[in-house]
Write a protein that holds these residues in place. Structure first.
Motif, PDB file in Angstrom:
ATOM      1  N   ILE A 672     -27.773  47.272  23.299  1.00 27.60           N
ATOM      2  CA  ILE A 672     -28.960  47.381  22.454  1.00 27.60           C
ATOM      3  C   ILE A 672     -29.732  46.079  22.606  1.00 27.60           C
ATOM      4  O   ILE A 672     -29.200  44.979  22.360  1.00 27.60           O
ATOM      5  CB  ILE A 672     -28.613  47.607  20.967  1.00 27.60           C
ATOM      6  N   GLY A 673     -30.984  46.159  23.039  1.00 25.11           N
ATOM      7  CA  GLY A 673     -31.815  44.976  23.220  1.00 25.11           C
ATOM      8  C   GLY A 673     -32.355  44.464  21.911  1.00 25.11           C
ATOM      9  O   GLY A 673     -32.238  45.095  20.856  1.00 25.11           O
ATOM     10  N   SER A 674     -33.013  43.338  21.989  1.00 29.24           N
ATOM     11  CA  SER A 674     -33.552  42.725  20.777  1.00 29.24           C
ATOM     12  C   SER A 674     -34.841  43.373  20.329  1.00 29.24           C
ATOM     13  O   SER A 674     -35.224  43.278  19.160  1.00 29.24           O
ATOM     14  CB  SER A 674     -33.802  41.232  21.015  1.00 29.24           C
ATOM     15  N   GLY A 675     -35.510  44.020  21.267  1.00 30.18           N
ATOM     16  CA  GLY A 675     -36.793  44.588  20.914  1.00 30.18           C
ATOM     17  C   GLY A 675     -37.891  43.551  20.972  1.00 30.18           C
ATOM     18  O   GLY A 675     -37.736  42.467  21.562  1.00 30.18           O
ATOM     19  N   LYS A 676     -38.997  43.922  20.360  1.00 31.51           N
ATOM     20  CA  LYS A 676     -40.117  42.990  20.361  1.00 31.51           C
ATOM     21  C   LYS A 676     -39.828  41.809  19.435  1.00 31.51           C
ATOM     22  O   LYS A 676     -39.225  41.971  18.382  1.00 31.51           O
ATOM     23  CB  LYS A 676     -41.392  43.712  19.924  1.00 31.51           C
ATOM     24  N   ILE A 677     -40.320  40.654  19.865  1.00 32.21           N
ATOM     25  CA  ILE A 677     -40.088  39.435  19.092  1.00 32.21           C
ATOM     26  C   ILE A 677     -40.930  39.477  17.815  1.00 32.21           C
ATOM     27  O   ILE A 677     -42.132  39.760  17.859  1.00 32.21           O
ATOM     28  CB  ILE A 677     -40.435  38.188  19.928  1.00 32.21           C
ATOM     29  N   ARG A 678     -40.268  39.206  16.693  1.00 28.13           N
ATOM     30  CA  ARG A 678     -40.934  39.230  15.392  1.00 28.13           C
ATOM     31  C   ARG A 678     -41.053  37.809  14.855  1.00 28.13           C
ATOM     32  O   ARG A 678     -40.296  36.898  15.238  1.00 28.13           O
ATOM     33  CB  ARG A 678     -40.131  40.074  14.399  1.00 28.13           C
ATOM     34  N   HIS A 679     -41.998  37.658  13.905  1.00 23.66           N
ATOM     35  CA  HIS A 679     -42.200  36.321  13.318  1.00 23.66           C
ATOM     36  C   HIS A 679     -41.262  36.071  12.147  1.00 23.66           C
ATOM     37  O   HIS A 679     -41.182  34.961  11.637  1.00 23.66           O
ATOM     38  CB  HIS A 679     -43.657  36.182  12.850  1.00 23.66           C
ATOM     39  N   ASN A 680     -40.524  37.108  11.682  1.00 21.34           N
ATOM     40  CA  ASN A 680     -39.641  36.949  10.519  1.00 21.34           C
ATOM     41  C   ASN A 680     -38.256  37.508  10.801  1.00 21.34           C
ATOM     42  O   ASN A 680     -37.761  38.390  10.074  1.00 21.34           O
ATOM     43  CB  ASN A 680     -40.240  37.629   9.298  1.00 21.34           C
ATOM     44  N   PRO A 681     -37.552  37.038  11.864  1.00 20.23           N
ATOM     45  CA  PRO A 681     -36.248  37.622  12.187  1.00 20.23           C
ATOM     46  C   PRO A 681     -35.210  37.392  11.092  1.00 20.23           C
ATOM     47  O   PRO A 681     -34.356  38.267  10.861  1.00 20.23           O
ATOM     48  CB  PRO A 681     -35.852  36.907  13.488  1.00 20.23           C
ATOM     49  N   SER A 682     -35.230  36.278  10.399  1.00 21.02           N
ATOM     50  CA  SER A 682     -34.223  36.021   9.361  1.00 21.02           C
ATOM     51  C   SER A 682     -34.346  37.030   8.234  1.00 21.02           C
ATOM     52  O   SER A 682     -33.335  37.539   7.704  1.00 21.02           O
ATOM     53  CB  SER A 682     -34.372  34.596   8.817  1.00 21.02           C
ATOM     54  N   GLU A 683     -35.574  37.369   7.827  1.00 16.57           N
ATOM     55  CA  GLU A 683     -35.775  38.326   6.756  1.00 16.57           C
ATOM     56  C   GLU A 683     -35.317  39.729   7.167  1.00 16.57           C
ATOM     57  O   GLU A 683     -34.750  40.490   6.373  1.00 16.57           O
ATOM     58  CB  GLU A 683     -37.253  38.377   6.344  1.00 16.57           C
ATOM     59  N   LEU A 684     -35.522  40.064   8.441  1.00 13.65           N
ATOM     60  CA  LEU A 684     -35.065  41.363   8.930  1.00 13.65           C
ATOM     61  C   LEU A 684     -33.546  41.455   8.884  1.00 13.65           C
ATOM     62  O   LEU A 684     -32.974  42.485   8.517  1.00 13.65           O
ATOM     63  CB  LEU A 684     -35.566  41.587  10.366  1.00 13.65           C
ATOM     64  N   LEU A 685     -32.863  40.344   9.291  1.00 17.36           N
ATOM     65  CA  LEU A 685     -31.403  40.354   9.308  1.00 17.36           C
ATOM     66  C   LEU A 685     -30.816  40.391   7.896  1.00 17.36           C
ATOM     67  O   LEU A 685     -29.703  40.887   7.691  1.00 17.36           O
ATOM     68  CB  LEU A 685     -30.888  39.120  10.057  1.00 17.36           C
ATOM     69  N   GLU A 686     -31.551  39.876   6.926  1.00 17.95           N
ATOM     70  CA  GLU A 686     -31.073  39.875   5.550  1.00 17.95           C
ATOM     71  C   GLU A 686     -31.150  41.267   4.924  1.00 17.95           C
ATOM     72  O   GLU A 686     -30.502  41.545   3.901  1.00 17.95           O
ATOM     73  CB  GLU A 686     -31.875  38.889   4.704  1.00 17.95           C
ATOM     74  N   GLY A 687     -31.917  42.151   5.530  1.00 19.21           N
ATOM     75  CA  GLY A 687     -32.104  43.484   4.953  1.00 19.21           C
ATOM     76  C   GLY A 687     -30.871  44.366   5.120  1.00 19.21           C
ATOM     77  O   GLY A 687     -29.936  44.062   5.865  1.00 19.21           O
ATOM     78  N   PRO A 688     -30.847  45.531   4.466  1.00 19.13           N
ATOM     79  CA  PRO A 688     -29.678  46.436   4.500  1.00 19.13           C
ATOM     80  C   PRO A 688     -29.492  47.160   5.817  1.00 19.13           C
ATOM     81  O   PRO A 688     -28.431  47.702   6.104  1.00 19.13           O
ATOM     82  CB  PRO A 688     -29.967  47.419   3.363  1.00 19.13           C
ATOM     83  N   ARG A 689     -30.548  47.198   6.649  1.00 19.60           N
ATOM     84  CA  ARG A 689     -30.472  47.969   7.883  1.00 19.60           C
ATOM     85  C   ARG A 689     -29.449  47.391   8.857  1.00 19.60           C
ATOM     86  O   ARG A 689     -28.879  48.125   9.663  1.00 19.60           O
ATOM     87  CB  ARG A 689     -31.850  48.028   8.543  1.00 19.60           C
ATOM     88  N   LEU A 690     -29.205  46.071   8.801  1.00 17.36           N
ATOM     89  CA  LEU A 690     -28.243  45.463   9.718  1.00 17.36           C
ATOM     90  C   LEU A 690     -26.844  45.966   9.404  1.00 17.36           C
ATOM     91  O   LEU A 690     -26.086  46.351  10.313  1.00 17.36           O
ATOM     92  CB  LEU A 690     -28.291  43.934   9.619  1.00 17.36           C
ATOM     93  N   ARG A 691     -26.482  46.009   8.105  1.00 16.78           N
ATOM     94  CA  ARG A 691     -25.168  46.521   7.714  1.00 16.78           C
ATOM     95  C   ARG A 691     -25.037  48.005   8.099  1.00 16.78           C
ATOM     96  O   ARG A 691     -23.970  48.445   8.585  1.00 16.78           O
ATOM     97  CB  ARG A 691     -24.967  46.320   6.217  1.00 16.78           C
TER      98      ARG A 691
END
Length: 799
Positions: A672-691
């Motif tokens: 699974i690739g990283s996808g497009k680079i975002r300006h807020n990666p830390s906030e995305l990782l903190e969300g429930p979707r990662l779990r």
């Protein structure tokens, strides 16, 4: 028994440490080879451009009056010469700047002639085609260089730096910045037509200083006054001429000094003889007139006996009077403020007084000589005046005792005379007066004859002054002193090894990077589960492109260790209550996080090859490129980077089927690739979707390998680490700073990463004295001749 084991272990450790050091330096053998080649090349060039310097020596025999005290000259008998000389003092004279300066000026050694280019410069002393003569009125200050281009037998051109050329003719006066000079042709001129001759004019005083420093004079044999003279010069002929001229100038200087002192003594005796001549003539006329006026003839036998006795006593009294006269003369000489001529010490047997007068005379002569070139008020006169004053005081103290002794002897002799006179009272008064006149005449006559004899001896000595130095061996040329080829080569070899050694030593001394496993183990209480050797592989995945490679075997070893780590962790958790997401599966997929302190430490390389290695065992493995800031994994596998990836999954409601890609490498390996680079990666990782993502992947995959961002740069890895089972922290040899060890220690002590383990990456065999025991000969045979670029890069790291 324990002591023996400890001693043996200590010996093994010492041997291992020594071997580590040797391997570390031997790794850079190309640098040592390059150093040797450069040093030997420099030595070869030096030997080509450096003209040889020869040892020139001469031996002379000098007069040493300390060793031959019986050979006393007339000056020493008169106590008017300088102090006795010794071989040691003559060494100081012969090496004095006064004599060396005379030789330098007589031979014109402050002017040198050379020809040739930078690599082959020849000194033309004695064979120069021209001779430069500088006008006496020209004072040479500093160093001057001119180049003379000899055009033909009559013309030449003067070339000077940053100045226009001057055309001139031989034997014609030319004026430049250092004065007026004339260039004369020599017999060798025709051989140098069309050649440029470089003429260097140095300050004569500096040239004298140079020869004074290079000239060595020492006593060859303490039992004989033999002095050896030694000099080093590029021109053997010039060195021989210098030493021979030095001996000649020394003889001339000592002979001149002897003549000056002898002449001064002769002048003193002449004045004394002139005075005695008048006194003796007057005494003779008085005797002759008295006898004629009184008509005296022969006296009686008794008178004759008395007179003979009295004359003998008078002779002694006369000697005493002479000594007293000299003592009074010495006393006047000492007390006189002016520098009068030194008095004679005839008849004075006191050697101490004679020596003091001799020293006083030498000091006053030295003072007179200094007055010729220095004003009397100069501080240089202070030590001489003090020595003169001290010597005079010593003389006054000495002559006091001598004078008292002579006066006592005189009174005694006068008392005896009175006894004789009483015995001849009956002799006619005229006869007594006659005897007195005769005695006075005899006294003056004896003194006159003595001085006349000494004057003739001194005159002969003055006319036949011999050289003080006798040549034992004339100046001769010895072996080459420098450069000596074996010594130059030895120095070059030493420098060729020492300089690379120092470069490597200081390179490692100031290196603040982690280089050995021991540094990690001593600083951290974190296990190291694997080591990866350094190998330039480009974009190759070692388990696919080089399955028999050493690095591939090292990844297989890490794979095994990782299996054990997960097994132990599962055993710890088997009695714990799982979240609902895990209850649907008895053995959920293992999550392994790969991270590091900074970029370029090899975490993506480790994660990629580890994932391939696990998939090769038949376990369904998926690699997550979760470095959302600077991804690199997808390009490593040539995967589609435009397909939606983790950033799209975390920021939208797309499913996992839309982001998972099959690698095409192995049937059980997905990515699974990283996808497009975002300006807020830390906030995305903190969300429930990662779990949610990890929970889905754990249901369908056996192993999940996460490539995370560097931990010391961003906090993304810590966020991801909350959901991981095992974390692998990558440290790269020679790249990761030792300061990072403190950061890793804090991570471990605070349990910010689960089950932290370390992978020591990029180990270069032998470069840091570590990893030298890795033997990849078995593996490299499979790929021999296929990695020239790899071999070349590896070779360049050895410098």
């Amino acid at each position: 028994m324990t002591d023996n084991k400890t001693t043996r272990k200590s010996g093994i450790n010492q041997f291992t440490d020594l071997k580590t050091i040797l391997v570390k330096y031997f790794y850079h053998w190309p640098l040592f080879l390059l150093g040797l080649i450069l040093a030997l090349g420099a030595a070869f060039i030096y030997l080509q451009i450096k003209n040889p310097e020869y040892n020139i020596s001469a031996t002379i025999l000098v007069k040493d009056e300390k060793k031959t005290p019986q050979e006393k000259s007339n000056l020493q008998e008169l106590e008017l010469s300088t102090s006795p000389r010794s071989a040691e003092t003559e060494i100081q004279v012969i090496t004095s700047k006064k004599i060396i300066s005379q030789v330098v000026n007589d031979l014109g050694l402050y002017i040198t002639y050379t020809a040739g280019d930078f690599f082959n410069t020849r000194d033309l002393y004695g064979t120069a085609p021209v001779k430069l003569e500088i006008s006496r009125g020209s004072g040479i200050v500093g160093k001057h260089e001119i180049s003379i281009l000899i055009q033909d037998a009559n013309n030449f051109t003067v070339k000077r730096d940053n100045l226009p050329s001057i055309k001139g003719k031989f034997n014609e006066t030319i004026e430049t910045d250092f004065g007026k000079w004339i260039l004369k042709a020599t017999q060798s001129l025709n051989q140098y037509i069309g050649t440029t001759v470089k003429i260097t004019i140095s300050d004569p005083e500096k040239t004298t200083d140079g020869y004074a420093k290079s000239l060595e004079a020492r006593l060859l044999d303490k039992s004989a006054p033999t002095i050896g003279l030694f000099l080093t010069d590029e021109s053997p002929r010039r060195g021989k001429n210098f030493l021979n001229a030095l001996i000649k100038s020394y003889n001339q200087a000592t002979a001149t000094e002897e003549r000056r002192i002898t002449k001064s003594t002769i002048d003193f005796i002449d004045k004394r003889l002139a005075s005695l001549t008048g006194e003796l003539s007057a005494a003779e006329n008085k005797v002759e007139g008295y006898r004629s006026s009184k008509g005296l003839t022969d006296v009686g036998l008794q008178s004759k006996v008395y007179l003979e006795n009295q004359q003998s006593n008078d002779a002694k009294l006369n000697d005493v009077n002479v000594q007293l006269s000299n003592i009074y003369g010495i006393e006047r000489y000492v007390n006189s403020p002016a520098n009068t001529s030194p008095p004679a010490t005839l008849g004075i047997e006191d050697e101490a007084l004679a020596s003091l007068i001799k020293n006083l005379t030498a000091l006053q002569l030295k003072r007179v000589e200094l007055l010729t070139s220095t004003p009397e008020g100069n501080p240089l006169f202070e030590p001489i005046n003090m020595q003169i004053k001290t010597t005079k005081s010593a003389i006054r103290a000495n002559i006091g005792g001598i004078k008292a002794s002579l006066l006592g002897e005189k009174r005694q002799l006068q008392s005896v005379n009175r006894k004789f006179e009483s015995s001849i009272k009956e002799i006619p008064g005229q006869e007594r007066e006659y005897v007195g006149m005769k005695r006075q005449q005899s006294s003056k006559e004896n003194l006159y004859v003595y001085l006349l004899q000494k004057r003739e001896e001194l005159a002969l000595s003055y006319a036949s002054t011999q050289a003080d130095a006798r040549i034992v061996d004339s100046a001769n040329v010895g072996e080459v002193k420098w450069p000596r080829i074996p010594l130059v080569v030895a120095i070059a070899l030493i420098l060729g090894l020492i300089i690379p050694f120092m470069i490597i030593y200081f390179r490692y001394a100031f290196n603040r990077k982690i280089t050995t496993r021991e540094e990690i183990e001593n600083a951290l209480d974190v296990p190291i589960i694997g080591e990866i050797s350094y190998e330039y592989l480009g974009k190759d995945i070692v388990l696919i492109d080089n399955p028999r490679h050493l690095v591939a075997e090292q990844f297989r070893s890490i794979r095994t260790n990782l299996y054990n780590l997960h097994k132990k962790r599962a055993e710890k958790l088997q009695n714990l209550v799982y979240d609902n997401i895990f209850k649907t599966r008895k053995t959920p997929g293992r999550i392994t996080l790969c991270t590091s302190s900074t970029a370029s430490e090899g975490k993506s390389f480790i994660a990629s090859n580890l994932a391939v290695s696990i998939a090769a065992t038949g376990r369904k493995t998926i690699l997550l490129e979760m470095d959302l800031r600077k991804p690199s994994v997808m390009s490593l596998f040539n995967m589609d980077e435009d397909k939606p990836g983790i950033s799209e999954f975390l920021s939208s409601s797309i499913t996992t089927h839309e982001i998972i890609q099959h690698s095409g490498i192995h049937k059980d390996f997905y990515m699974i690739g990283s996808g497009k680079i975002r300006h807020n990666p830390s906030e995305l990782l903190e969300g429930p979707r990662l779990r949610e993502l990890l929970a889905i992947l754990q249901k369908h995959c056996d192993d999940i390998i996460i490539d995370s961002p560097p931990l010391h740069l961003v906090t993304d890895a810590m966020i991801i680490g909350r959901l991981a089972d095992i974390s692998l922290y990558v440290i790269r040899q020679g790249y990761t700073s030792k300061q990072e060890l403190e950061f890793i220690r804090e991570l471990s002590s605070s349990d910010q990463l689960p089950e932290m383990n370390i992978i020591f990456n990029g180990i270069t065999q032998g470069k840091y004295g570590y990893g030298y025991n890795y033997n990849d000969s078995y593996y490299t045979e499979m790929t021999k001749g296929k990695n020239f670029k790899n071999s070349w890069k590896h070779f360049m790291t050895r410098f």
